[in-house]
Structure formats: C-alpha cells, structure tokens
Design a protein around this motif. Structure first.
Motif, PDB file in Angstrom:
ATOM      1  N   LYS A 116      23.968 -25.906  11.013  1.00 41.11           N
ATOM      2  CA  LYS A 116      23.370 -24.654  11.229  1.00 41.11           C
ATOM      3  C   LYS A 116      23.491 -23.367  10.726  1.00 41.11           C
ATOM      4  CE  LYS A 116      22.389 -26.187  16.168  1.00 41.11           C
ATOM      5  NZ  LYS A 116      22.115 -25.592  17.496  1.00 41.11           N
ATOM      6  N   GLU A 117      25.504 -23.668  10.021  1.00 36.75           N
ATOM      7  CA  GLU A 117      25.664 -22.257   9.187  1.00 36.75           C
ATOM      8  C   GLU A 117      25.202 -22.039   8.031  1.00 36.75           C
ATOM      9  OE1 GLU A 117      27.673 -18.780   8.747  1.00 36.75           O
ATOM     10  OE2 GLU A 117      27.089 -20.216  10.636  1.00 36.75           O
ATOM     11  N   ASP A 118      24.439 -23.403   7.414  1.00 35.17           N
ATOM     12  CA  ASP A 118      24.000 -23.386   6.132  1.00 35.17           C
ATOM     13  C   ASP A 118      22.485 -22.292   6.041  1.00 35.17           C
ATOM     14  OD1 ASP A 118      26.143 -24.276   4.287  1.00 35.17           O
ATOM     15  OD2 ASP A 118      25.513 -26.318   5.262  1.00 35.17           O
ATOM     16  N   LYS A 120      21.495 -20.559   8.343  1.00 34.77           N
ATOM     17  CA  LYS A 120      21.838 -18.714   8.467  1.00 34.77           C
ATOM     18  C   LYS A 120      22.188 -18.025   7.005  1.00 34.77           C
ATOM     19  CE  LYS A 120      23.463 -19.170  13.352  1.00 34.77           C
ATOM     20  NZ  LYS A 120      25.284 -18.530  14.207  1.00 34.77           N
ATOM     21  N   ILE A 121      22.479 -18.906   6.286  1.00 33.41           N
ATOM     22  CA  ILE A 121      23.351 -17.977   4.768  1.00 33.41           C
ATOM     23  C   ILE A 121      22.131 -18.121   3.725  1.00 33.41           C
ATOM     24  CG2 ILE A 121      23.818 -19.398   2.936  1.00 33.41           C
ATOM     25  CD1 ILE A 121      26.552 -19.738   4.898  1.00 33.41           C
ATOM     26  N   VAL A 122      20.718 -18.896   4.354  1.00 32.42           N
ATOM     27  CA  VAL A 122      19.366 -19.459   3.229  1.00 32.42           C
ATOM     28  C   VAL A 122      18.870 -18.379   4.382  1.00 32.42           C
ATOM     29  CG1 VAL A 122      17.437 -20.880   3.095  1.00 32.42           C
ATOM     30  CG2 VAL A 122      19.783 -21.733   3.089  1.00 32.42           C
ATOM     31  N   ASP A 123      18.806 -18.212   5.390  1.00 31.71           N
ATOM     32  CA  ASP A 123      17.902 -17.529   6.590  1.00 31.71           C
ATOM     33  C   ASP A 123      18.222 -15.727   5.429  1.00 31.71           C
ATOM     34  OD1 ASP A 123      16.113 -19.403   7.426  1.00 31.71           O
ATOM     35  OD2 ASP A 123      17.576 -18.632   8.919  1.00 31.71           O
ATOM     36  N   GLU A 124      19.411 -15.682   5.806  1.00 32.24           N
ATOM     37  CA  GLU A 124      20.038 -14.620   4.966  1.00 32.24           C
ATOM     38  C   GLU A 124      19.777 -13.462   3.198  1.00 32.24           C
ATOM     39  OE1 GLU A 124      22.762 -10.732   4.229  1.00 32.24           O
ATOM     40  OE2 GLU A 124      21.585 -11.776   6.471  1.00 32.24           O
ATOM     41  N   ALA A 125      19.757 -15.240   2.848  1.00 30.22           N
ATOM     42  CA  ALA A 125      19.286 -14.374   1.391  1.00 30.22           C
ATOM     43  C   ALA A 125      18.377 -14.033   0.896  1.00 30.22           C
ATOM     44  CB  ALA A 125      19.806 -15.983   0.329  1.00 30.22           C
ATOM     45  N   ALA A 155      20.320 -19.238  -5.873  1.00 31.26           N
ATOM     46  CA  ALA A 155      21.722 -18.213  -7.006  1.00 31.26           C
ATOM     47  C   ALA A 155      22.785 -17.878  -5.384  1.00 31.26           C
ATOM     48  CB  ALA A 155      21.698 -17.668  -7.567  1.00 31.26           C
ATOM     49  N   LEU A 156      21.979 -16.573  -4.556  1.00 33.79           N
ATOM     50  CA  LEU A 156      22.671 -15.786  -3.788  1.00 33.79           C
ATOM     51  C   LEU A 156      23.119 -16.761  -1.955  1.00 33.79           C
ATOM     52  CD1 LEU A 156      20.555 -12.499  -3.503  1.00 33.79           C
ATOM     53  CD2 LEU A 156      22.775 -13.092  -5.147  1.00 33.79           C
ATOM     54  N   CYS A 157      22.236 -17.750  -2.123  1.00 33.22           N
ATOM     55  CA  CYS A 157      23.122 -19.298  -1.145  1.00 33.22           C
ATOM     56  C   CYS A 157      24.236 -19.647  -1.760  1.00 33.22           C
ATOM     57  CB  CYS A 157      21.803 -19.797  -1.075  1.00 33.22           C
ATOM     58  SG  CYS A 157      21.507 -20.651   0.694  1.00 33.22           S
ATOM     59  N   GLN A 158      24.183 -19.914  -2.784  1.00 34.28           N
ATOM     60  CA  GLN A 158      25.599 -20.841  -3.670  1.00 34.28           C
ATOM     61  C   GLN A 158      26.515 -19.853  -3.036  1.00 34.28           C
ATOM     62  OE1 GLN A 158      23.755 -21.916  -6.911  1.00 34.28           O
ATOM     63  NE2 GLN A 158      25.797 -22.597  -6.766  1.00 34.28           N
ATOM     64  N   GLN A 159      26.243 -19.005  -2.320  1.00 34.03           N
ATOM     65  CA  GLN A 159      28.277 -17.336  -1.726  1.00 34.03           C
ATOM     66  C   GLN A 159      28.485 -17.667  -3.130  1.00 34.03           C
ATOM     67  OE1 GLN A 159      29.012 -19.045   1.872  1.00 34.03           O
ATOM     68  NE2 GLN A 159      28.254 -16.845   2.635  1.00 34.03           N
ATOM     69  N   PRO A 160      28.312 -17.278  -4.632  1.00 36.95           N
ATOM     70  CA  PRO A 160      29.502 -17.535  -5.727  1.00 36.95           C
ATOM     71  C   PRO A 160      29.870 -15.916  -5.805  1.00 36.95           C
ATOM     72  CG  PRO A 160      26.966 -16.894  -6.858  1.00 36.95           C
ATOM     73  CD  PRO A 160      27.281 -17.206  -4.919  1.00 36.95           C
ATOM     74  N   ASP A 161      31.138 -16.351  -6.561  1.00 40.22           N
ATOM     75  CA  ASP A 161      31.836 -15.300  -7.338  1.00 40.22           C
ATOM     76  C   ASP A 161      31.183 -14.514  -8.601  1.00 40.22           C
ATOM     77  OD1 ASP A 161      34.065 -15.394  -5.250  1.00 40.22           O
ATOM     78  OD2 ASP A 161      34.855 -17.438  -6.269  1.00 40.22           O
TER      79      ASP A 161
END
Length: 367
Positions: A116-118, A120-125, A155-161
C-alpha cells in the motif's frame, strides 16, 4: 576526504574497447544539476550510459557518496540512481500507472508485489508530473511527449538520490518543457535530488544548470558554471557555427543576415525592433538601423541581422558623428521604418528625435 557527492576521475568511455572521450572529470555536490551540452554525435549519450553502468568504462572511476559505482550491487545502485533515456520503452498491455509502478521494483521482494505504501508513492509521482488523466490509458497509445512524462514519473517513483536524463525535453511542447524542468529544479532545490542530463536547448541549459559539461570531439572542453560557459563566442566555437549568430548574453539565435546595400533604415529600441528586423530578414530585405545603445534590448539582433548598425557605447552620449552617419544611411535607403508612435517622440533622446524629423522631412518615414 572529498566532499563531492558524485564525481569522476580519469574516466574514459567508448565502445568495444575503442575510446571515444578520454579523461572525463567533474564533481557535483548533493542537489546540484549538471547539464551536458555539445554537438550531435559528440558523445553525450555515451557518457550518460557509462555513468548508469549501461556501458562499462574503459578507464577511470565513478564515485557516488564515497563508493565506486562499479562495486555496488544492482539493487543498491537502482535505489540510488534512476534513469530516463531517449530510447523508446514499449511495454505490452500496461497502463501508464502500471509503467510508473515498475519504478518501485528495486524495493519489492522477489515476487515484485507492491505494498500500500508503494502505491501511495506511485500515486504521488503521477500527481507530481501531472499525468492523472493518463493513469489508466494504454501506455503504447500515448504520444511521445506523454510517454516522456510517464517515464519521468517512473524514475521519480524510485525515490533516487541521482536522476539521469538523456534529452528529456526532446518530445515535449513548450508548456511541458517548462513544467518538466521546473519539477526537476524544485526537487533538486527542496529534496536535494542530484540531476545529470543532456539538453539541446541551450537557453534552458543556461537557466536550469548549476554546472555545465561541454563535450567536444574526444575530450571535455570545459566544465563550469553557466556564467563561465555561456559567455563571449565560446558556444559558437563549441558547436562550430558557420551560419547565423548565437548571442551569449540573451541566449537568442539569429539566422544569416541579408547581404547587399541597405534598402530600409529602422529606428527602434527597447526590444521593439527585433520583430521588424526578423521580418525584414525573412523577406530578404537588407536593412540598416540606429541609433542604438549597445545595452539596448534590440542591439544583439541588430548586430546579427543588420547590414549596418549605428551604435553608441553603453552610458555614452549620442554625438554629431552618430547623427551624421544615421542621416547618410537614411539618404541611401528607400524607406525608413520606426517602432515609435508619434505620441512617444517627445520622450525619446534628442538624437533619435533629430533623425526621425530628418526622415520625415525627406518623405521617407513610414510608421
């Protein structure tokens, strides 16, 4: 101990053991944006592919947060660095949201199930890149520009540095170019995302970059801030320009001037003459212009497009020589154009008022 977050030393890149570019060296702090510029075929994509481990470097090292990237595991590397390349991704039977969701795979278990957290990150991206209306559409049925935005969300969904992008604005219209780069700049500024990208649009490269890497032939020609790169005639030299003109001060490009004796004299200023200069150039009409100060917004275009420009040095006064030269050109031209309405004449500098009156007296003035 080095403070640089990401850097290269002695890096040589190429294909099948054949060096293409040698001794690549640059340094970035966390949250900085680096843009690669240079002519087509110079090797910008080859450098990016080597940075992301798609190509093995022929020599040298790439260091991320104190660790050589070649020694990192694939999963750790994928969590640190995300990529958007120009190569076309063609997933079968996937919606745009599902494509975005693949960016979470480095964080899932071996079965690739998202939590579910993943999601949420997808939706935010998806929200961040403004592709909510594309979320349930078949990815293969979207335009190239829409695909590019979906891939940025992935790419942003990966939460990269670090985010690496190869010509990310190539398929975007002007609105989405600015939105795309604004998102990247905001994330670099607020989230300290480090960004490495290549761009063809020099005006955008100058505005978004903290550092610029200039690729030329088999070497890195310059590495520095935009202020150090976009100055003088350097950009014209880097690209080997033989036609037209690039102005480093404004970032504007102009086509070749029309040769021949001037037939039109243009009295302009304040940036209002550019459209007239460009219209005359399109019409193949040689023209002269003046009197312009060298810091006037019209001056760069006039310098590039006019056969002759009566120019005054910045902060200097118009003298009798300038006025006489302008009158001589008015005499030799068939007509005189001005961008100034008669109601504005009284507010103009004395020199401009004098040549306007002279053109009118000669019966050549067209407003």
């Amino acid at each position: 101990m080095r403070e640089d977050y990401f850097y290269t030393e002695g890096l040589t890149v190429g294909y099948q053991g054949v060096p293409l570019i040698r001794e690549i060296a640059f340094q970035l702090k966390k949250g900085e944006i680096l843009t690669l510029i240079g002519p087509n075929g110079a090797g910008k994509t080859t450098i990016l592919k080597s940075l992301i481990r798609q190509l093995k470097p022929l020599a040298g090292v790439i260091v991320l947060e104190g660790q050589k990237t070649g020694e990192m595991s694939g999963r750790d590397f994928a969590r640190k660095l995300s990529v958007v390349l120009t190569e076309r991704v063609r997933p079968e039977m996937m919606t745009c949201k599902e494509v975005v969701a693949t960016g979470r795979y480095p964080y899932t278990g071996k079965f690739g199930v998202l939590s579910k957290e993943d999601w949420k990150i997808v939706d935010e991206a998806v929200r961040l890149v403004h592709i909510e209306d594309l979320a349930e559409r078949d990815f293969t049925k979207t335009s190239d520009g829409q695909k590019q935005r979906v891939m940025l969300a992935r790419a942003l969904c990966q939460q990269p540095d670090i985010l690496v992008l190869d010509e990310p604005t190539s398929f975007l219209d002007i609105r989405y170019k600015l939105e795309f780069l604004s998102i990247i700049q905001e994330m670099a500024r607020n989230d300290r995302l480090t960004v490495i990208l290549s761009l063809h649009e020099l005006d955008l490269a100058e505005r978004i970059s903290d550092k610029v890497l200039c690729v030329r032939g088999d070497r890195i020609d310059r590495f520095g801030t935009p202020e150090e790169i976009f100055c003088g005639d350097y950009i014209s030299e880097l690209y080997g320009m033989t036609a037209g003109h690039y102005d480093a001060g404004t970032g504007e490009l102009e086509l070749q001037p029309v040769s021949g004796a001037p037939k039109v004299f243009v009295i302009a200023g304040g940036g209002r003459g550019k459209a007239v200069f460009r219209r005359l150039q399109r019409q193949g009409m040689p023209f002269a212009t003046g009197i312009l100060w060298e810091n006037d917004l019209d001056y760069p275009s006039a310098k590039a497009l006019a056969v002759q420009t009566v120019a005054v040095r910045t902060y200097s006064a118009v003298d009798a020589e300038h006025i006489e030269k302008a009158k001589e050109l008015i005499d030799s031209c068939e007509t005189v154009l001005t961008v100034f309405d008669r109601t504005e004449w009284t507010k103009l500098p004395e020199g401009l008022k004098e040549i306007l009156a002279y053109a009118e007296e000669k019966g050549k003035l067209t407003e």
